[in-house]
Design a protein around this motif. Structure first.
Motif, PDB file in Angstrom:
ATOM      1  N   LEU A 267     -10.699 -16.004   4.924  1.00 25.95           N
ATOM      2  CA  LEU A 267      -9.846 -15.127   5.737  1.00 25.95           C
ATOM      3  C   LEU A 267      -8.448 -15.036   5.128  1.00 25.95           C
ATOM      4  O   LEU A 267      -7.900 -13.947   4.929  1.00 25.95           O
ATOM      5  CB  LEU A 267      -9.778 -15.664   7.169  1.00 25.95           C
ATOM      6  N   TRP A 268      -7.866 -16.187   4.778  1.00 19.15           N
ATOM      7  CA  TRP A 268      -6.494 -16.170   4.260  1.00 19.15           C
ATOM      8  C   TRP A 268      -6.414 -15.639   2.842  1.00 19.15           C
ATOM      9  O   TRP A 268      -5.443 -14.975   2.467  1.00 19.15           O
ATOM     10  CB  TRP A 268      -5.873 -17.564   4.374  1.00 19.15           C
ATOM     11  N   GLN A 269      -7.442 -15.926   2.042  1.00 20.88           N
ATOM     12  CA  GLN A 269      -7.447 -15.354   0.686  1.00 20.88           C
ATOM     13  C   GLN A 269      -7.532 -13.835   0.754  1.00 20.88           C
ATOM     14  O   GLN A 269      -6.912 -13.135  -0.049  1.00 20.88           O
ATOM     15  CB  GLN A 269      -8.603 -15.940  -0.124  1.00 20.88           C
ATOM     16  N   THR A 270      -8.293 -13.326   1.716  1.00 21.26           N
ATOM     17  CA  THR A 270      -8.379 -11.878   1.893  1.00 21.26           C
ATOM     18  C   THR A 270      -7.020 -11.281   2.264  1.00 21.26           C
ATOM     19  O   THR A 270      -6.703 -10.137   1.930  1.00 21.26           O
ATOM     20  CB  THR A 270      -9.427 -11.525   2.972  1.00 21.26           C
ATOM     21  N   CYS A 271      -6.198 -12.082   2.945  1.00 21.97           N
ATOM     22  CA  CYS A 271      -4.830 -11.654   3.285  1.00 21.97           C
ATOM     23  C   CYS A 271      -3.880 -11.784   2.088  1.00 21.97           C
ATOM     24  O   CYS A 271      -2.692 -11.471   2.198  1.00 21.97           O
ATOM     25  CB  CYS A 271      -4.276 -12.474   4.444  1.00 21.97           C
ATOM     26  N   GLY A 272      -4.390 -12.303   0.965  1.00 18.82           N
ATOM     27  CA  GLY A 272      -3.558 -12.422  -0.234  1.00 18.82           C
ATOM     28  C   GLY A 272      -2.832 -13.750  -0.370  1.00 18.82           C
ATOM     29  O   GLY A 272      -1.986 -13.906  -1.245  1.00 18.82           O
TER      30      GLY A 272
END
Lengths: 292, 292
Positions: A166-171
């Motif tokens: 989830l957080w990696q998808t947020c960059g």
């Protein structure tokens, strides 16, 4: 376009952080539907208008169909919210939070999450302290920022993977620490500076010539004290939640100031310059490496 | 175009401040000729190229025809420079400086300026700490900024008027204080914050996990510690020059931190929030009133 990884995401407390998570996942095309819940109906209406959430409902209903639940209210509300939502969670739902302190959140989870405890992944995104409210939410708020996960020994590895994704998808740059290590690190680099800035401004404001003093304050004072304009309630809660590590930091800082006063009293220019130089070099190096 | 008010201006030490004074007066059409002097010939060549000064020569020659002399070197050099220039000054030349501390400058002037003492007007422009060097000089550096004059009882009123006019022509807001009052005010709003920021960064840098700590430092830390990147030599000199007022400020701050640690230790949320709120309100009000 590929099928979004996240099907049903629920945000509890749709402010700057919760709203920005939703916007980031939507912009990445990685979430099918976002439901919001919270105490303020105007906020929820604005979140819908801004496209951060698709719909709003009660907390209990909002979590009942969720694959991932993000707790993004003030940390003080977590125990009550955990108790309220636990009976309604799907068995395999993953729950995470965005609180600034982690030992207290881990303790609350252990007390209230019941059989869902292995699905709870405590997290802290390091972003966005200056503004608040969903109107300030941005899809790129977490781009290049740190997010620290502080899983418990009980936390299920696949729940951690999902929150990391989830957080990696947020960059964001995701790392892991224990809750205690997290609280010690942030006591030093975030909570202590906030208390020091609050302390200086409050002390000057308490003087009979406060108006004169503030009248001549300039750029250095502006930067040093910017964080003293932060939310008093939020910082009261953070201070109390992280009391022991913060007391230890205050003690270390008091010792450092006592040393500084002693070498100044002695007129020891060599020792003063060494201390200033150590700081100046470290700060300049940090500036280069962090891009701050 | 009217005749420039200032005929022959001499800048000793043509860096950010000295260069900006010259550029500001030139842009206002209020100076006929600017002569620079200083130890670094490359700097003087650059100052000519940038149009800040019209010519460069030795200190002694530069002051011999000057109507106004601005001392803009590091404060530590003032006694030596005063001794060197006094035999060459015109009887009615006005001399001023741009040093960050004023009691020490006043004492040096009393010791070295001889019969020219009534023509010496100590001054402190509150601007431009972040950058240095004549390449950063700007005609608008002092626009809307404070300049504090700290005349002595002996200082001639018409010399004060001339220096006041010089700074007003640069766009600054000019006020007057005694040297001691100046040093007390700036110990509180400038020198203390610098020392506190140096102290924090030096203390963290001294730890075994410094790299981890700096790795998680973010926006609040960035602002709070920006001034810790300042010149170690300059701040050593300022600290020593303003030792007594600064020691008093350090003591007041130590008391405040001890109080803060005590209420945190007691878990007194009401007292914590009151202190944070006082600071937050004062900082927000200052922000509005100062435009910072």
């Amino acid at each position: 376009m590929n099928t979004p990884f996240f099907k049903q995401l629920t945000i509890l407390g749709v402010g700057l952080i919760g709203g920005s998570v939703a916007l980031a996942l939507k912009q990445a095309g990685q979430v099918s539907q976002v439901t919001g819940a919270g105490r303020n109906l105007n906020t929820l209406a604005e979140a819908i208008k801004l496209g951060a959430i698709d719909q709003a409902t009660t907390m209990e209903e909002a979590v009942s169909t969720a694959d991932v639940v993000v707790l993004a209210t003030p940390v003080g509300q977590f125990p009550r919210i955990m108790q309220a939502i636990v009976p309604h969670l799907k068995p395999d739902a993953v729950i995470t939070d965005v609180g600034s302190t982690k030992s207290d959140v881990a303790a609350a989870a252990r007390e209230h999450m019941g059989k869902h405890l292995p699905r709870f992944v405590p997290a802290h995104p390091i972003a966005g302290a200056e503004k608040s409210g969903v109107s300030a939410a941005r899809a790129d708020l977490f781009l290049g920022k740190h997010v620290v996960l502080t899983p418990l020994p009980e936390t299920s590895p696949d729940a951690i993977d999902i929150v990391e994704r989830l957080w990696q998808t947020c960059g964001a740059k995701v790392s892991q620490m224990t809750p205690l290590m997290h609280d010690q690190v942030f006591a030093a680099v975030s909570h202590l500076p906030h208390l020091l800035a609050f302390a200086l401004v409050a002390e000057l404001d308490n003087r009979s010539n406060a108006e004169q003093l503030f009248g001549y304050a300039a750029g250095g004072f502006r930067d040093f004290t910017r964080i003293a304009a932060s939310s008093p309630e939020m910082w009261r809660d953070i201070s109390l939640a992280n009391k022991q590590p913060l007391l230890k930091e205050l003690k270390a800082y008091q010792d450092q100031i006592a040393y500084l006063a002693a070498i100044l009293e002695q007129g020891d220019g060599v020792a003063l310059e060494m201390l200033f130089q150590r700081a100046s070099i470290a700060r300049n190096n940090w500036n280069k490496s962090s891009g701050n």
